[in-house]
Design a protein around this motif. Structure first.
Motif, PDB file in Angstrom:
ATOM      1  N   GLY A  76       0.862  -1.184   0.000  1.00 41.70           N
ATOM      2  CA  GLY A  76       0.000   0.000   0.000  1.00 41.70           C
ATOM      3  C   GLY A  76       0.891   1.224   0.000  1.00 41.70           C
ATOM      4  N   PRO A  77       0.992   1.937  -1.137  1.00 41.67           N
ATOM      5  CA  PRO A  77       1.997   3.008  -1.245  1.00 41.67           C
ATOM      6  C   PRO A  77       1.573   4.275  -0.483  1.00 41.67           C
ATOM      7  N   SER A  78       1.722   4.220   0.841  1.00 42.36           N
ATOM      8  CA  SER A  78       1.286   5.363   1.646  1.00 42.36           C
ATOM      9  C   SER A  78       2.430   6.329   1.915  1.00 42.36           C
TER      10      SER A  78
ATOM     11  N   LYS B 140      -5.094   3.404  -0.744  1.00 41.67           N
ATOM     12  CA  LYS B 140      -4.518   4.509   0.022  1.00 41.67           C
ATOM     13  C   LYS B 140      -5.291   5.793  -0.246  1.00 41.67           C
ATOM     14  N   PHE B 141      -5.667   5.981  -1.502  1.00 39.88           N
ATOM     15  CA  PHE B 141      -6.466   7.154  -1.865  1.00 39.88           C
ATOM     16  C   PHE B 141      -7.817   7.112  -1.142  1.00 39.88           C
ATOM     17  N   LEU B 142      -8.399   5.934  -1.058  1.00 39.68           N
ATOM     18  CA  LEU B 142      -9.742   5.814  -0.465  1.00 39.68           C
ATOM     19  C   LEU B 142      -9.751   6.071   1.034  1.00 39.68           C
TER      20      LEU B 142
ATOM     21  N   ALA C 190     -17.104  -8.962   8.567  1.00 45.32           N
ATOM     22  CA  ALA C 190     -16.515  -9.900   9.522  1.00 45.32           C
ATOM     23  C   ALA C 190     -14.997  -9.918   9.383  1.00 45.32           C
ATOM     24  N   VAL C 191     -14.513  -9.873   8.145  1.00 45.07           N
ATOM     25  CA  VAL C 191     -13.077  -9.990   7.911  1.00 45.07           C
ATOM     26  C   VAL C 191     -12.358  -8.677   8.220  1.00 45.07           C
ATOM     27  N   PHE C 192     -12.916  -7.556   7.789  1.00 41.02           N
ATOM     28  CA  PHE C 192     -12.190  -6.287   7.878  1.00 41.02           C
ATOM     29  C   PHE C 192     -12.726  -5.339   8.938  1.00 41.02           C
ATOM     30  N   GLY C 193     -13.836  -5.724   9.563  1.00 36.85           N
ATOM     31  CA  GLY C 193     -14.399  -4.850  10.584  1.00 36.85           C
ATOM     32  C   GLY C 193     -14.978  -3.557  10.030  1.00 36.85           C
ATOM     33  N   PHE C 194     -15.443  -3.579   8.778  1.00 33.89           N
ATOM     34  CA  PHE C 194     -16.079  -2.369   8.218  1.00 33.89           C
ATOM     35  C   PHE C 194     -17.269  -1.961   9.069  1.00 33.89           C
ATOM     36  N   LYS C 195     -17.483  -0.667   9.144  1.00 37.96           N
ATOM     37  CA  LYS C 195     -18.611  -0.120   9.908  1.00 37.96           C
ATOM     38  C   LYS C 195     -19.504   0.692   8.971  1.00 37.96           C
ATOM     39  N   ASP C 196     -20.633   1.161   9.513  1.00 38.63           N
ATOM     40  CA  ASP C 196     -21.527   1.992   8.711  1.00 38.63           C
ATOM     41  C   ASP C 196     -20.853   3.285   8.270  1.00 38.63           C
ATOM     42  N   SER C 197     -19.814   3.686   8.998  1.00 39.49           N
ATOM     43  CA  SER C 197     -19.106   4.907   8.627  1.00 39.49           C
ATOM     44  C   SER C 197     -18.014   4.653   7.583  1.00 39.49           C
ATOM     45  N   SER C 198     -17.745   3.394   7.258  1.00 37.81           N
ATOM     46  CA  SER C 198     -16.734   3.095   6.225  1.00 37.81           C
ATOM     47  C   SER C 198     -17.254   3.574   4.876  1.00 37.81           C
ATOM     48  N   ASN C 199     -16.337   4.010   4.010  1.00 41.34           N
ATOM     49  CA  ASN C 199     -16.818   4.449   2.701  1.00 41.34           C
ATOM     50  C   ASN C 199     -16.991   3.254   1.752  1.00 41.34           C
ATOM     51  N   ILE C 200     -17.853   3.426   0.750  1.00 40.26           N
ATOM     52  CA  ILE C 200     -18.236   2.299  -0.105  1.00 40.26           C
ATOM     53  C   ILE C 200     -17.093   1.861  -1.022  1.00 40.26           C
ATOM     54  N   GLY C 201     -16.075   2.714  -1.171  1.00 34.24           N
ATOM     55  CA  GLY C 201     -14.920   2.329  -1.975  1.00 34.24           C
ATOM     56  C   GLY C 201     -14.045   1.332  -1.245  1.00 34.24           C
ATOM     57  N   ILE C 202     -13.804   1.597   0.015  1.00 32.90           N
ATOM     58  CA  ILE C 202     -12.919   0.716   0.783  1.00 32.90           C
ATOM     59  C   ILE C 202     -13.613  -0.629   1.041  1.00 32.90           C
ATOM     60  N   ILE C 203     -14.936  -0.627   1.041  1.00 28.92           N
ATOM     61  CA  ILE C 203     -15.681  -1.878   1.221  1.00 28.92           C
ATOM     62  C   ILE C 203     -15.551  -2.762  -0.017  1.00 28.92           C
TER      63      ILE C 203
ATOM     64  N   MET D 255     -13.629   4.993 -15.413  1.00 30.45           N
ATOM     65  CA  MET D 255     -14.782   4.999 -14.511  1.00 30.45           C
ATOM     66  C   MET D 255     -14.374   4.628 -13.083  1.00 30.45           C
ATOM     67  N   TYR D 256     -13.522   3.609 -12.924  1.00 35.73           N
ATOM     68  CA  TYR D 256     -13.110   3.222 -11.569  1.00 35.73           C
ATOM     69  C   TYR D 256     -12.315   4.341 -10.903  1.00 35.73           C
ATOM     70  N   ASN D 257     -11.390   4.924 -11.641  1.00 30.96           N
ATOM     71  CA  ASN D 257     -10.564   5.976 -11.050  1.00 30.96           C
ATOM     72  C   ASN D 257     -11.384   7.186 -10.622  1.00 30.96           C
ATOM     73  N   ARG D 258     -12.421   7.509 -11.381  1.00 28.28           N
ATOM     74  CA  ARG D 258     -13.276   8.633 -10.986  1.00 28.28           C
ATOM     75  C   ARG D 258     -14.254   8.210  -9.897  1.00 28.28           C
ATOM     76  N   ALA D 259     -14.673   6.959  -9.935  1.00 29.16           N
ATOM     77  CA  ALA D 259     -15.638   6.477  -8.927  1.00 29.16           C
ATOM     78  C   ALA D 259     -15.023   6.491  -7.530  1.00 29.16           C
ATOM     79  N   ILE D 260     -13.728   6.191  -7.427  1.00 30.22           N
ATOM     80  CA  ILE D 260     -13.148   6.198  -6.069  1.00 30.22           C
ATOM     81  C   ILE D 260     -13.072   7.621  -5.523  1.00 30.22           C
ATOM     82  N   GLU D 261     -13.001   8.613  -6.406  1.00 30.83           N
ATOM     83  CA  GLU D 261     -13.033  10.001  -5.933  1.00 30.83           C
ATOM     84  C   GLU D 261     -14.380  10.316  -5.289  1.00 30.83           C
ATOM     85  N   ILE D 262     -15.424   9.706  -5.829  1.00 28.68           N
ATOM     86  CA  ILE D 262     -16.762   9.890  -5.257  1.00 28.68           C
ATOM     87  C   ILE D 262     -16.935   9.009  -4.026  1.00 28.68           C
ATOM     88  N   ALA D 263     -16.517   7.749  -4.167  1.00 32.51           N
ATOM     89  CA  ALA D 263     -16.775   6.752  -3.116  1.00 32.51           C
ATOM     90  C   ALA D 263     -16.183   7.147  -1.770  1.00 32.51           C
ATOM     91  N   ARG D 264     -15.048   7.859  -1.778  1.00 30.16           N
ATOM     92  CA  ARG D 264     -14.468   8.122  -0.467  1.00 30.16           C
ATOM     93  C   ARG D 264     -15.277   9.145   0.320  1.00 30.16           C
TER      94      ARG D 264
END
Lengths: 377, 377
Positions: A76-78, A112-114, A175-188, B157-166
């Protein structure tokens, strides 16, 4: 003790991790088998830096039957790469050499962006290229190494990720990642992209090519999703071989970029390296006389562990150092001076390799690889 | 009554939808304004086929100030196109003509793939190309129309969608779409891809270009996400103009491919069209004598509504037909025969246009558009 792919802190009980994650310890039998292929056991196996696995036996069985397998690991290039990142890569290079295996290396710049609102997509991509230099500086065979940037290669990655995602419920991902309702839909959604490289060789070759993932043990949960989905796509479950973390220069916890003074970055200059090491926490006594009397605790000492995990290949010498520390016969200042020299030399060599890699990176990305091979996917 | 983007059934109370979704009715003022630009009011406005909006006034204000806007609509390519799909497209073409507006048309082949385990990616893409023929058969200006296949154009589409998703939490996505723990992680991410075209022109032109979305009212929730996120990306909230559903040939509910005998597909042959219409549910009495005595209920009659919503441009004639039906002066068989002829002629002409579109589709996809314009995005 918290170990998730997102956060690792506190003292780490590796035996407990094996039990909790349900992985298998690397047995003497398996080690012996690995040693036979390599003509000797790699230091990181002798020292149990790699200590746990899933289905490594199946990978070796397939190899014995004349089937190749691929290696897959990633980053993960952070930020800049540090010594801790290099542990699995150094061992992965060893596996590549021994088994002539192709390596898929994924940069999860999208992830990392997400998870960081400060990061732009351009910055995330730039970090991918920076980190790619470090990967190739480790010495991977450019003929057998394919770099994936999830952003650069988004077209292929998204299309393959949805093939995985439709088999993964929100419930499993939570269950695996502990996502919550506050997690964004991209990271899910992201775990689907992380699973893709397990199957790319099989997709390109249109037959099942098994995959072995060398990675730190905290990454294990990711592959649960890939392993669940694999049979539904007609592919082997990805096997894994797990390593410990390189400790940071502070007290406890793995080396982490979020505490830069406890990190050795591959781009550090010799002065910074020396300063960081000289300021490091050690397993020594609180005074010299106490140290001489009661001795040190090398197992808790990052300085000793750098020798043990990374620098001192000679088992006798590292054993001797451990004994001397325990008996208080060597002081922390002496150890630090020795290790500082080794780290500086190592980083200097790495930086040379890093510069040499600059010209080759571009050609190694997945899109270029497919172009060369004439694969449309 | 259930109205979500996934399922629409039962009788539909459109006034209730305006209240529930919190949209605004198309007022006489706005209609008059629209009529001025067009030099007359389009039938679908006169008949209140389009009846609700969000921020249409802002779009027209911007246009009056000399700023262009773009149109965006789309289709989930789950099968062949039917008459019901054409309603918003026909009106969108009208808007394109009146305002010389660019149209972004999205095919959500990825969504269809994600919710159907029977569909292959190849099949989903093939349906996109089939449906694209129908879109262009409506007569959109190829110089001002950009087709997006989420699969074909997945990289951008994916690259722009993650800008929205976060910026979109799981909690919001659940509230809007009713996702459950059993939903797959791909479909949970998908709303981010659906929001992307709202902003593409702004991204390509590097300035804020407002967007107007003509679509059936059940699609409104999708745009809540795009509207929430727009200011965070520095763009205008997408405006909308909402239409009613074309009823199917059965009793109640919108025309839906899942009940093919109640659908007129654009690929149907004349015999099938005639059979389906002759078998249709109507608003007529249960016997001829009852019909003659009590009259019919044209508002519940798909046959009448096809005339009203789509075929009979003459307001006087359609009013007369309604009256005659209510007074029992025209029988269902007569109406069916008239409408069957009109539908057959309409479909025949559409099929000719569809064939003519075959040669132009390929060049209209987003990747080709960007190539021509020399835009790297």
């Amino acid at each position: 003790m918290v170990v998730t792919p997102w956060e690792v802190s506190g003292e780490i009980d590796y035996e407990k991790l094996i039990r909790e994650f349900g992985t298998k310890p690397l047995t003497d039998d398996l080690l012996e088998r690995l040693g036979r292929y390599a003509g000797g056991l790699h230091m990181m196996l002798r020292r149990r830096v790699f200590f746990s696995h899933r289905d490594l036996d199946l990978i070796l069985d397939a190899y014995d039957d004349g089937r190749e397998f691929i290696l897959y690991t990633g980053r993960g290039p952070s930020g800049q790469t540090h010594l801790g990142h290099l542990i699995p890569w150094i061992f992965t290079k060893h596996l590549q050499d021994v088994f002539s295996a192709k390596l898929y290396f994924q940069f999860t710049d999208d992830e990392k962006f997400l998870i960081s609102h400060e990061l732009t997509r351009e910055k995330a991509m730039a970090l991918t290229y920076e980190n790619a230099l470090d990967v190739m500086a480790v010495g991977f065979d450019p003929e057998r190494t394919i770099l994936i940037s999830n952003m650069r290669n988004a077209g292929l990655m998204y299309n393959r990720a949805i093939e995985i995602a439709r088999h993964v419920t929100l419930s499993t991902a939570k269950a695996v990642f502990g996502f919550k309702d506050s997690s964004n839909i991209g990271i899910i959604f992201f775990p689907a992209l992380q699973a893709v490289p397990c199957f790319l060789e099989s997709i390109f070759e249109e037959r099942d090519v098994p995959c072995l993932i060398p990675a730190a043990i905290d990454q294990d949960p990711y592959w649960r999703i890939a392993r669940d989905v694999a049979p539904k796509l007609g592919f082997s479950k990805p096997a894994q071989i797990h390593c410990r973390f390189l400790p940071g220069l502070g007290k406890g916890g793995k080396m982490s970029s979020s505490m830069p003074e406890t990190c050795i970055f591959t781009t550090d200059d010799p002065k910074s390296i020396e300063r960081k090491i000289m300021n490091a926490f050690t397993g020594g006594g609180s005074t010299i006389s106490e140290h001489r009397e009661r001795g040190g605790r090398p197992q808790e000492c990052p300085i000793f562990l750098y020798e043990y995990l990374l620098f001192e290949e000679d088992d006798a010498k590292v054993g001797e150092l451990m004994d001397k520390c325990r008996r208080g016969e060597i002081l922390c200042g002496e150890c630090k001076a020795i290790v500082a020299e080794k780290v500086k030399r190592f980083i200097e060599r790495h930086q040379e390799m890093r510069e040499r890699a600059r010209g080759m990176i571009e050609d190694l990305f997945l899109d270029r690889y497919l172009e060369r091979r004439g694969i449309r996917a």
